[in-house]
Design a protein around this motif. Structure first.
Motif, PDB file in Angstrom:
ATOM      1  N   UNK A   8       1.635   1.740  -3.816  1.00 24.92           N
ATOM      2  CA  UNK A   8       1.886   0.357  -4.232  1.00 24.92           C
ATOM      3  C   UNK A   8       2.384  -0.449  -3.039  1.00 24.92           C
ATOM      4  N   UNK A   9       1.812  -1.624  -2.866  1.00 23.12           N
ATOM      5  CA  UNK A   9       2.210  -2.539  -1.799  1.00 23.12           C
ATOM      6  C   UNK A   9       3.049  -3.647  -2.432  1.00 23.12           C
ATOM      7  N   UNK A  10       4.340  -3.631  -2.156  1.00 21.59           N
ATOM      8  CA  UNK A  10       5.266  -4.602  -2.730  1.00 21.59           C
ATOM      9  C   UNK A  10       5.417  -5.763  -1.753  1.00 21.59           C
TER      10      UNK A  10
ATOM     11  N   UNK B 152       5.597  -6.960   3.546  1.00 21.25           N
ATOM     12  CA  UNK B 152       4.858  -5.996   2.734  1.00 21.25           C
ATOM     13  C   UNK B 152       5.484  -4.616   2.898  1.00 21.25           C
ATOM     14  N   UNK B 153       5.928  -4.049   1.796  1.00 16.82           N
ATOM     15  CA  UNK B 153       6.523  -2.711   1.778  1.00 16.82           C
ATOM     16  C   UNK B 153       5.615  -1.787   0.987  1.00 16.82           C
ATOM     17  N   UNK B 154       5.342  -0.623   1.520  1.00 18.35           N
ATOM     18  CA  UNK B 154       4.477   0.338   0.826  1.00 18.35           C
ATOM     19  C   UNK B 154       5.306   1.490   0.275  1.00 18.35           C
ATOM     20  N   UNK B 155       5.070   1.815  -0.985  1.00 23.90           N
ATOM     21  CA  UNK B 155       5.725   2.968  -1.609  1.00 23.90           C
ATOM     22  C   UNK B 155       4.672   3.874  -2.222  1.00 23.90           C
TER      23      UNK B 155
ATOM     24  N   UNK C 106      -2.169 -12.177   3.088  1.00 23.26           N
ATOM     25  CA  UNK C 106      -3.513 -11.850   2.596  1.00 23.26           C
ATOM     26  C   UNK C 106      -4.367 -11.263   3.711  1.00 23.26           C
ATOM     27  N   UNK C 107      -4.261 -11.836   4.920  1.00 20.93           N
ATOM     28  CA  UNK C 107      -5.046 -11.343   6.053  1.00 20.93           C
ATOM     29  C   UNK C 107      -4.671  -9.904   6.388  1.00 20.93           C
ATOM     30  N   UNK C 108      -3.386  -9.583   6.266  1.00 25.80           N
ATOM     31  CA  UNK C 108      -2.943  -8.217   6.540  1.00 25.80           C
ATOM     32  C   UNK C 108      -3.436  -7.255   5.463  1.00 25.80           C
ATOM     33  N   UNK C 109      -3.310  -7.666   4.209  1.00 19.88           N
ATOM     34  CA  UNK C 109      -3.675  -6.778   3.111  1.00 19.88           C
ATOM     35  C   UNK C 109      -5.187  -6.579   2.966  1.00 19.88           C
ATOM     36  N   UNK C 110      -5.956  -7.553   3.375  1.00 16.88           N
ATOM     37  CA  UNK C 110      -7.411  -7.395   3.224  1.00 16.88           C
ATOM     38  C   UNK C 110      -7.976  -6.360   4.195  1.00 16.88           C
ATOM     39  N   UNK C 111      -7.132  -5.852   5.106  1.00 12.05           N
ATOM     40  CA  UNK C 111      -7.564  -4.768   5.984  1.00 12.05           C
ATOM     41  C   UNK C 111      -7.545  -3.409   5.265  1.00 12.05           C
ATOM     42  N   UNK C 112      -6.996  -3.367   4.059  1.00 14.51           N
ATOM     43  CA  UNK C 112      -7.057  -2.132   3.286  1.00 14.51           C
ATOM     44  C   UNK C 112      -8.516  -1.743   3.056  1.00 14.51           C
ATOM     45  N   UNK C 113      -8.799  -0.453   2.829  1.00 20.84           N
ATOM     46  CA  UNK C 113     -10.194  -0.001   2.738  1.00 20.84           C
ATOM     47  C   UNK C 113     -11.024  -0.689   1.662  1.00 20.84           C
ATOM     48  N   UNK C 114     -10.387  -1.089   0.568  1.00 22.43           N
ATOM     49  CA  UNK C 114     -11.127  -1.752  -0.503  1.00 22.43           C
ATOM     50  C   UNK C 114     -10.157  -2.597  -1.321  1.00 22.43           C
ATOM     51  N   UNK C 115     -10.669  -3.589  -2.050  1.00 26.91           N
ATOM     52  CA  UNK C 115      -9.798  -4.426  -2.873  1.00 26.91           C
ATOM     53  C   UNK C 115      -9.064  -3.606  -3.936  1.00 26.91           C
ATOM     54  N   UNK C 116      -7.860  -4.038  -4.240  1.00 24.03           N
ATOM     55  CA  UNK C 116      -7.022  -3.382  -5.243  1.00 24.03           C
ATOM     56  C   UNK C 116      -6.658  -4.377  -6.339  1.00 24.03           C
ATOM     57  N   UNK C 117      -6.221  -3.897  -7.489  1.00 20.67           N
ATOM     58  CA  UNK C 117      -5.667  -4.801  -8.488  1.00 20.67           C
ATOM     59  C   UNK C 117      -4.459  -5.546  -7.906  1.00 20.67           C
TER      60      UNK C 117
END
Length: 198
Positions: free
Chosen positions: A6-8, A168-171, A38-49
């Motif tokens: 989860x990305x908080x 952005x914090x990842x858990x 958004x620019x940072x998170x869109x680097x994830x491998x695929x879109x998430x909910x």
């Protein structure tokens, strides 16, 4: 078995503080921060909910990412703002100042008459996070994120981490256990007043 990453994301900078408005949107700086997140998170491998607190500052922070990914943000009340005691705006701000320096037991015992059950609010938030069955991005608030990080650290302090606006914090949630993957950018020591915008 890993159930979810989860990305908080703490909401971006609001147009007014906790002591000035009940539900402010973002100011110009905040809108820029939302686009950067958004620019940072869109680097994830695929879109998430994408999940968001019901409050405007979170919904507006989530919007650039949701538009980039072509998804509809899901309003997630359980990860919303800490509920306020029955006080005026200025009194709420002072209450928050004191709350942030205390632990959860003291926060509950010292709450003004008519206040919510903060232990129940905290447990409801953690239960909702632990129940997430897949990876997701969650736009939330300073203290709500601290509830999650405090659980991972087994800390009873209200504040154990100081996420900056749009950080952005990842858990990881594994079989109901919360673990920190990466803490986000923190508020600088000279910027503590920013936190009252939550």
């Amino acid at each position: 078995m890993l159930l979810a990453t989860l990305y908080l994301v703490r909401h971006a900078k609001p147009a007014s503080t906790y002591g000035d408005s009940v539900d402010p949107g973002l100011d110009e700086t905040g809108r820029t921060q939302a686009v950067q997140a958004a620019a940072e998170l869109k680097q994830l491998p695929h879109p998430l909910p994408v999940y968001t607190s019901p409050l405007r500052r979170c919904r507006e922070t989530a919007l650039p990412l949701a538009e980039t990914w072509g998804v509809q943000p899901i309003v997630f009340p359980e990860i919303g703002e800490i509920p306020s005691p029955p006080l005026g705006l200025k009194e709420r701000q002072e209450w928050l100042r004191q709350a942030m320096a205390s632990d959860w037991a003291h926060l509950q015992s010292s709450a003004p008459t008519g206040s919510p059950d903060y232990g129940a609010w905290r447990e409801s938030l953690l239960a909702a996070v632990r129940a997430m069955a897949g990876d997701a991005v969650i736009f939330s608030h300073f203290i709500a994120i601290n509830v999650v990080i405090g659980a991972a650290k087994q800390s009873e302090q209200v504040i154990s981490f100081r996420p900056d606006h749009a950080s952005i914090t990842a858990i990881e949630v594994r079989d109901g256990t919360i673990a920190i993957k990466a803490l986000g950018r923190e508020v600088g020591s000279g910027e503590a007043s920013v936190m009252l915008g939550r």
